[in-house]
Design a protein around this motif. Structure first.
Motif, PDB file in Angstrom:
ATOM      1  N   LYS A   1      33.707 127.678  27.210  1.00 35.97           N
ATOM      2  CA  LYS A   1      32.455 128.035  26.542  1.00 35.97           C
ATOM      3  C   LYS A   1      32.648 128.221  25.039  1.00 35.97           C
ATOM      4  O   LYS A   1      33.542 128.920  24.592  1.00 35.97           O
TER       5      LYS A   1
ATOM      6  N   LYS B   1      27.231 124.673  24.886  1.00 33.13           N
ATOM      7  CA  LYS B   1      27.974 125.909  25.177  1.00 33.13           C
ATOM      8  C   LYS B   1      28.917 125.760  26.373  1.00 33.13           C
ATOM      9  O   LYS B   1      30.071 126.188  26.314  1.00 33.13           O
TER      10      LYS B   1
ATOM     11  N   ARG C   1      24.825 125.538  20.504  1.00 35.21           N
ATOM     12  CA  ARG C   1      23.721 125.066  21.341  1.00 35.21           C
ATOM     13  C   ARG C   1      23.192 123.772  20.745  1.00 35.21           C
ATOM     14  O   ARG C   1      22.874 123.732  19.557  1.00 35.21           O
TER      15      ARG C   1
END
Length: 275
Positions: free
Chosen positions: A263, A270, A267
């Motif tokens: 992660k 992610k 955006r």
């Protein structure tokens, strides 16, 4: 639950992986024309000198810069002619690329010259003005390209001038692409991501292979990843790295290897894992 890492941190971790693994490849000898975009696996040194002679860099008149004008013009030399000689007080009309005659050490540009009845008038020049000096490109033993140099079209021209027709380069990266997800496996959704990744890999000069699709099954996904890692230098997988019940890829990486990060604070994008 682990927090997403910053994009800059993710890129730094990827750079570290590249430094450790990118050049751990075998090499192969290929022709110059096929070497463009590839990286040298050995440093190349000059085995000759270039240019081999002093050469006129301008159309004009070759003369010895210690002489005083006017000078007697004794003829003309063209590119490709044999090496000639002039005496003190003499000059020779010369074209760009012609061998500078012995006894000369400068070229007066034609636009700066005044000629009357084969007598040359002009201004004094410093030594080697408008001359490509012997050995000014490279001399025997000079390093031409370091190992890991990415070959460009101009690189091949320089290598060819050295008499090199084949070079040793690292073999292309073998990249494999896996698409996870039952919806991809059964054709419910078009597998556009695999086409996109394979296109990027081909553009970067990699050997790119679409390995196949796998449904949302832990053991099947694990087996395909393990088999692929044995065959390819880099394996890309799409899907299966978020936090859903059937997102297995990051857990599989942790089980069979090392999860470098999972992660990234961006955006979209992610859910991204590297291991």
């Amino acid at each position: 639950m682990n927090s997403p890492i910053a994009l800059e941190d993710a890129l730094e971790k990827i750079r570290m992986l590249k430094n450790n693994y990118y050049f751990r490849r075998e090499s192969e000898d290929i022709t110059l024309i096929d070497s463009i975009g590839r990286e040298l696996s050995e440093t190349i040194f000059a085995n000759s000198i270039s240019p081999e002679f002093d050469i006129a860099a301008m159309d004009g008149f070759a003369f010895n810069c210690e002489d005083k004008f006017p000078l007697k013009i004794m003829g003309k030399v063209f590119a490709g002619d044999n090496l000639l000689r002039i005496k003190r007080g003499e000059a020779l009309a010369i074209t760009t690329g012609a061998l500078l005659p012995e006894g000369a050490n400068a070229v007066l540009k034609i636009e700066d010259a005044d000629v009357k009845n084969d007598i040359l008038f002009g201004n004094t020049l410093p030594e080697w003005k408008n001359v490509f000096i012997k050995g000014s490109d490279y001399r025997e033993g000079d390093m031409i390209f370091e190992r890991h140099h990415r070959i460009m079209p101009q690189s091949t021209a320089l290598l060819y001038s050295l008499g090199i027709e084949k070079v040793s380069v690292y073999k292309k990266l073998r990249t494999g692409i896996i698409s996870t997800g039952t919806e991809i496996h059964n054709g419910t959704i078009k597998n556009t991501n695999a086409v996109l990744i394979q296109g990027f890999m081909n553009e970067l000069g990699c050997e790119s292979t679409f390995i196949g699709t796998v449904p949302d099954d832990y053991e099947e996904t694990k087996k395909m990843l393990l088999d692929s890692c044995e065959k390819y230098d880099i394996v890309f997988s799409t899907g299966g790295v978020s936090v859903g019940e059937r997102d297995y890829v990051s857990d599989i990486i942790k089980e069979i290897g090392e999860l470098v990060f999972h992660k990234v604070a961006i955006r979209p994008g992610k859910p991204l894992a590297v291991g």
